[in-house]
Write a protein that holds these residues in place. Structure first.
Motif, PDB file in Angstrom:
ATOM      1  N   ALA A  53      24.062 -25.063 -11.583  1.00  0.00           N
ATOM      2  CA  ALA A  53      24.696 -24.221 -10.567  1.00  0.00           C
ATOM      3  C   ALA A  53      25.508 -25.067  -9.586  1.00  0.00           C
ATOM      4  O   ALA A  53      25.162 -26.222  -9.302  1.00  0.00           O
ATOM      5  CB  ALA A  53      23.626 -23.436  -9.804  1.00  0.00           C
ATOM      6  N   PRO A  54      26.605 -24.500  -9.053  1.00  0.00           N
ATOM      7  CA  PRO A  54      27.419 -25.245  -8.091  1.00  0.00           C
ATOM      8  C   PRO A  54      26.663 -25.506  -6.795  1.00  0.00           C
ATOM      9  O   PRO A  54      25.678 -24.830  -6.480  1.00  0.00           O
ATOM     10  CB  PRO A  54      28.617 -24.322  -7.856  1.00  0.00           C
ATOM     11  CG  PRO A  54      28.114 -22.957  -8.176  1.00  0.00           C
ATOM     12  CD  PRO A  54      27.119 -23.138  -9.280  1.00  0.00           C
ATOM     13  N   VAL A  55      27.133 -26.477  -6.048  1.00  0.00           N
ATOM     14  CA  VAL A  55      26.545 -26.793  -4.747  1.00  0.00           C
ATOM     15  C   VAL A  55      27.603 -26.624  -3.664  1.00  0.00           C
ATOM     16  O   VAL A  55      28.808 -26.675  -3.929  1.00  0.00           O
ATOM     17  CB  VAL A  55      25.967 -28.226  -4.701  1.00  0.00           C
ATOM     18  CG1 VAL A  55      24.836 -28.380  -5.699  1.00  0.00           C
ATOM     19  CG2 VAL A  55      27.051 -29.270  -4.933  1.00  0.00           C
ATOM     20  N   GLY A  56      27.155 -26.442  -2.430  1.00  0.00           N
ATOM     21  CA  GLY A  56      28.070 -26.264  -1.314  1.00  0.00           C
ATOM     22  C   GLY A  56      28.474 -27.587  -0.689  1.00  0.00           C
ATOM     23  O   GLY A  56      27.841 -28.630  -0.903  1.00  0.00           O
ATOM     24  N   MET A  57      29.518 -27.531   0.113  1.00  0.00           N
ATOM     25  CA  MET A  57      30.007 -28.713   0.820  1.00  0.00           C
ATOM     26  C   MET A  57      28.925 -29.310   1.716  1.00  0.00           C
ATOM     27  O   MET A  57      28.901 -30.525   1.962  1.00  0.00           O
ATOM     28  CB  MET A  57      31.230 -28.319   1.664  1.00  0.00           C
ATOM     29  CG  MET A  57      31.946 -29.470   2.323  1.00  0.00           C
ATOM     30  SD  MET A  57      32.726 -30.617   1.144  1.00  0.00           S
ATOM     31  CE  MET A  57      34.206 -29.682   0.683  1.00  0.00           C
ATOM     32  N   GLU A  58      27.986 -28.459   2.171  1.00  0.00           N
ATOM     33  CA  GLU A  58      26.946 -28.930   3.094  1.00  0.00           C
ATOM     34  C   GLU A  58      26.107 -30.057   2.506  1.00  0.00           C
ATOM     35  O   GLU A  58      25.547 -30.868   3.244  1.00  0.00           O
ATOM     36  CB  GLU A  58      26.027 -27.766   3.479  1.00  0.00           C
ATOM     37  CG  GLU A  58      26.706 -26.648   4.244  1.00  0.00           C
ATOM     38  CD  GLU A  58      27.457 -25.667   3.350  1.00  0.00           C
ATOM     39  OE1 GLU A  58      27.396 -25.826   2.100  1.00  0.00           O
ATOM     40  OE2 GLU A  58      28.096 -24.746   3.883  1.00  0.00           O
ATOM     41  N   ARG A  59      26.015 -30.103   1.177  1.00  0.00           N
ATOM     42  CA  ARG A  59      25.215 -31.177   0.542  1.00  0.00           C
ATOM     43  C   ARG A  59      25.713 -32.566   0.943  1.00  0.00           C
ATOM     44  O   ARG A  59      24.939 -33.518   0.999  1.00  0.00           O
ATOM     45  CB  ARG A  59      25.309 -31.066  -0.984  1.00  0.00           C
ATOM     46  CG  ARG A  59      24.612 -29.865  -1.574  1.00  0.00           C
ATOM     47  CD  ARG A  59      23.118 -30.094  -1.716  1.00  0.00           C
ATOM     48  NE  ARG A  59      22.503 -28.988  -2.434  1.00  0.00           N
ATOM     49  CZ  ARG A  59      21.671 -29.120  -3.444  1.00  0.00           C
ATOM     50  NH1 ARG A  59      21.325 -30.326  -3.862  1.00  0.00           N
ATOM     51  NH2 ARG A  59      21.153 -28.062  -4.030  1.00  0.00           N
ATOM     52  N   PHE A  60      27.024 -32.667   1.163  1.00  0.00           N
ATOM     53  CA  PHE A  60      27.627 -33.992   1.354  1.00  0.00           C
ATOM     54  C   PHE A  60      27.887 -34.332   2.820  1.00  0.00           C
ATOM     55  O   PHE A  60      28.371 -35.407   3.129  1.00  0.00           O
ATOM     56  CB  PHE A  60      28.911 -34.090   0.524  1.00  0.00           C
ATOM     57  CG  PHE A  60      28.647 -33.956  -0.949  1.00  0.00           C
ATOM     58  CD1 PHE A  60      28.115 -35.011  -1.675  1.00  0.00           C
ATOM     59  CD2 PHE A  60      28.890 -32.760  -1.607  1.00  0.00           C
ATOM     60  CE1 PHE A  60      27.846 -34.892  -3.028  1.00  0.00           C
ATOM     61  CE2 PHE A  60      28.629 -32.627  -2.968  1.00  0.00           C
ATOM     62  CZ  PHE A  60      28.097 -33.699  -3.677  1.00  0.00           C
ATOM     63  N   ARG A  61      27.600 -33.408   3.725  1.00  0.00           N
ATOM     64  CA  ARG A  61      27.585 -33.652   5.161  1.00  0.00           C
ATOM     65  C   ARG A  61      28.878 -34.283   5.703  1.00  0.00           C
ATOM     66  O   ARG A  61      28.833 -35.245   6.473  1.00  0.00           O
ATOM     67  CB  ARG A  61      26.355 -34.478   5.537  1.00  0.00           C
ATOM     68  CG  ARG A  61      25.056 -33.773   5.136  1.00  0.00           C
ATOM     69  CD  ARG A  61      23.824 -34.592   5.405  1.00  0.00           C
ATOM     70  NE  ARG A  61      23.565 -34.783   6.810  1.00  0.00           N
ATOM     71  CZ  ARG A  61      22.966 -33.882   7.604  1.00  0.00           C
ATOM     72  NH1 ARG A  61      22.565 -32.719   7.110  1.00  0.00           N
ATOM     73  NH2 ARG A  61      22.762 -34.154   8.875  1.00  0.00           N
TER      74      ARG A  61
END
Length: 307
Positions: free
Chosen positions: A192-200
């Protein structure tokens, strides 16, 4: 030779045709408390240490050493809200904690990575709140603005750039194109895709209307980001690829860690510039535009770096 940032004049905003890349600010994020959730904002003041209130607070243990999601993934569930006079912290099962923006208690010395820095303790109520939620002794501290924490000059080219409690640099820049490519790779692997928040990131670049779209990781390849603010041109210099620790594996919605993100980075983001570490995004410093207001939608121009 080291230079003060104030010695560098702000350049006038250049005609967009003079840039190799034309983009816009698509998102802005501030992380008031180091390693807790971020706050997505529409506009924010640019300061000499990065975005206003970014990593201005930090959680420390009983010895004054910084705590992060690396050892305490539950920190991802602590959500700050910035208001005019205070910051409200919320977490599952906890009453809201109000932190005044203009009040601190006694001065302390704290440790963030290899740096010992001056800070202020935020008092026993905040300490009890963090200790209760994290299940261990913890205190909240605020960076002392009189303290000068200098970014690594080996990467800044000798420039004396400043940051507060970040891992080491003033801002982190990422592009929508980099995340889109990453999610395409995850999808191809059945993940599943991840959001930009993962990379801070602090500043996210998106495609400018009518311009050629950004390529994935264009942020790695540019020398200077020139942002057209209402006060003139702000200049950010990408200086170091951002090596990734296990934090991007932590789902910010659940605080549950699983290895898919770093496993995918391992397949294509081993970076020789930092001895093969997995990188995603660029650490940047502020060259010009202190006290300018950054806003979503502002034009960003950049030219490729030739070394």
């Amino acid at each position: 030779m080291s230079h003060a940032l104030n010695d560098i004049p702000a350049a006038a905003a250049a005609d967009s045709t003079s840039f190799d890349l034309n983009a816009v600010i698509s998102r802005l994020y501030v992380y008031p408390v180091k390693s807790c959730a971020g706050v997505q904002v529409q506009d924010v003041l640019l300061t000499e240490t990065g975005l206003e209130f970014d990593r201005a607070w930090m959680v420390v243990d009983d010895k004054g050493c910084f705590l992060t999601q690396r050892e305490l993934p539950r920190m991802a569930l602590i959500k700050p809200q910035l208001r005019h006079h205070d910051m409200i912290l919320r977490a599952p099962g906890m009453l809201a904690l109000h932190i005044a923006l203009d009040q601190v208690e006694e001065p302390v010395r704290v440790q963030v990575w290899k740096d010992e820095v001056q800070a202020y303790d935020m008092g026993p109520i905040a300490a009890q709140w963090f200790s209760d939620f994290l299940g261990r002794t913890a205190r909240l501290v605020r960076f002392d603005p009189e303290h000068k924490r200098v970014c690594n000059t080996e990467w800044t080219g000798g420039l004396e750039a400043l940051n507060q409690f970040s891992d080491g640099y003033s801002l982190l820049v990422l592009s929508e194109a980099s995340l889109a490519q990453f999610n395409e790779k995850l999808a191809a692997a059945g993940v599943a895709p991840v959001g930009m928040e993962r990379f801070r990131p602090n500043l996210v670049l998106g495609d400018a209307p009518g311009a050629e779209g950004l390529a994935p990781h264009d942020e790695d390849r540019v020398d200077l980001l020139q942002i057209a603010t209402e006060q003139g041109s702000a200049q950010l210099k990408p200086v170091k690829p951002c090596p990734r620790c296990p934090i991007p594996n932590i789902d910010p919605a659940t605080a549950i860690s699983s290895p898919e993100v770093n496993d995918m980075l391992q397949t294509y983001r081993q970076d020789p510039r930092v001895n093969g570490a997995l990188t995603f995004g660029m650490n940047a410093i502020v060259l010009a535009g202190i006290d300018h207001q950054l806003k979503v939608g502002q034009a960003v121009g950049a030219s490729y770096r030739f070394e």
